[in-house]
Design an enzyme around this catalytic site. Structure first.
Site, PDB file in Angstrom:
ATOM      1  N   PRO A  49       0.811  -1.226   0.000  1.00  0.00           N
ATOM      2  CG  PRO A  49      -0.993  -1.612   1.457  1.00  0.00           C
ATOM      3  CD  PRO A  49       0.336  -2.176   1.034  1.00  0.00           C
TER       4      PRO A  49
ATOM      5  CD  GLU B  56       6.246  -1.088  -4.620  1.00  0.00           C
ATOM      6  OE1 GLU B  56       6.650  -1.215  -5.799  1.00  0.00           O
ATOM      7  OE2 GLU B  56       6.202  -2.028  -3.817  1.00  0.00           O
ATOM      8  NE  ARG B  57       0.397  -2.303  -5.697  1.00  0.00           N
ATOM      9  CZ  ARG B  57       0.037  -3.547  -5.491  1.00  0.00           C
ATOM     10  NH1 ARG B  57      -0.894  -3.826  -4.587  1.00  0.00           N
ATOM     11  NH2 ARG B  57       0.602  -4.535  -6.162  1.00  0.00           N
TER      12      ARG B  57
END
Length: 379
Positions: A240, A242-243
């Site tokens: 999450p 990273e995104r």
């Protein structure tokens, strides 16, 4: 619409980051882009400003700050169109693994260097035969006494040429898929580690990507991050953030491109009138501005949830899906308004257009995001 996710302390930090980027990156951008990566001492300068260790506890030389400060850095890089992916890989993506999963000895060994810039970390996940399928990774780590013997290769490793250490996903049990994955920290100069030449990309020319090869690399068991066989769990739990890092950068870039285009059409003339006079120009930019505003609303809601520890993988997938797809639509529409000049690399919109394309691929493709969302819907 007024954004409320940031407070005065974030905005003061933003001003410092913006000044730093304008002085240390914008002024040298063309040279770095031609070279294919920033110089190694750029990370030391980032460490001096405190950018690298924002999420690292103060006792290890970091700032002990929430992710919102990292988001400010990602926004400013996106706003200026800098494409500093390796910086975000280090700060937003790699460092949290060390903070969350390292034991006390490892924290003392690695965190001060990660905060100062003495150590730059790249994430070595993707393989030539496995991209989004984390469980399908095949780089192996065979236990031999108090060392692992690592063999395999990784590809598309952002920041791989400047990195001092690689946070590497390996199969410690080749008979298992998810349960066979572990995380090893591998020194970039360890015997048996080699790096390929910089890969030639459509965009993001300022950030290097390369292949990494491991040939009987001996890695101390003391470099195992967390527990053996828990790599897949660790990776999915950090996705999450990273995104969100990708989304924040993409959103800021899209907003910046719209503003650049507004400025351009107000000054450029065609058929005796400025481009801003034509209805098509007004309608295109009105639509782009609305999409960007929707992106900010979605992003800020997710940032608030992430800061509270409540952002789910599905919600992070929704944000990445919408924002990166929106970035592609908006940047393409804006480039069209520049006409032939939009296709010239001397115009920032051309670079932004090329840089934006990978947002729908890395960090989990749009198709993977849709799969995650569909599964949450019970489909």
């Amino acid at each position: 619409m007024r954004r409320t996710v940031y407070g005065p302390e974030h905005e003061a930090f933003r001003a410092a980051v913006r000044t730093f980027f304008e002085k240390e990156v914008v002024a040298h951008f063309d040279e770095w882009e031609e070279r294919g990566m920033p110089p190694r001492d750029f990370y030391n300068k980032c460490g001096d400003l405190g950018i690298l260790g924002l999420g690292i506890p103060e006792e290890y030389g970091g700032g002990g700050a929430s992710y919102l400060f990292n988001a400010v850095v990602a926004e400013e890089a996106g706003r200026l169109g800098l494409g500093l992916g390796p910086l975000r890989i280090h700060c937003d993506i790699s460092v949290p693994y060390f903070v969350d999963h390292a034991n006390e000895e490892q924290r003392s060994r690695w965190l001060p260097g990660l905060a100062s810039g003495e150590l730059v970390c790249a994430l070595a996940l993707t393989e030539p035969g496995a991209g989004s399928d984390l469980a399908g990774l095949s780089a192996s780590a065979r236990l031999d006494g108090d060392e692992y013997v690592v063999n395999g290769s990784k590809t598309f490793i952002t920041g791989g040429l400047n990195a001092d250490i690689f946070l590497t996903a390996v199969k410690t049990d080749p008979t298992q898929r998810h349960a066979g994955l572990s995380l090893l920290v591998i020194d970039a100069d360890a015997p048996g580690v080699s790096r390929g030449a910089p890969m030639k990309k459509i965009g993001l020319h300022i950030q290097e990507a390369c292949e990494i090869f491991f040939d009987d690399v001996r890695v101390p068991v003391a470099n195992l991050l967390g527990e053996v066989g828990q790599g897949f769990t660790y990776l999915t739990s950090h996705l999450p953030q990273e995104r969100m890092s990708i989304s924040v950068n993409a959103q800021a870039s899209a907003a910046s491109v719209v503003q650049q285009t507004v400025d351009y059409v107000n000054g450029r003339k065609a058929f005796g009138k400025t481009l801003s006079h034509f209805q098509n120009t007004k309608f295109v930019l009105a639509g782009c501005a609305t999409e960007v505003e929707a992106g900010w609303a979605m992003l800020d809601r997710a940032l608030t949830a992430l800061d509270a520890g409540e952002l789910t993988p599905t919600d992070a997938a929704k944000v990445k899906l919408f924002v990166t797809e929106m970035q592609g639509r908006v940047t393409d529409a804006c480039l069209q308004l520049f006409g032939g000049y939009g296709y010239m690399t001397e115009y920032p919109v051309a670079r932004a257009w090329a840089d934006a394309r990978v947002g729908r691929i890395y960090g989990g493709s749009s198709e993977i995001m849709k799969t995650i969302i569909a599964k949450d819907l019970g489909l």
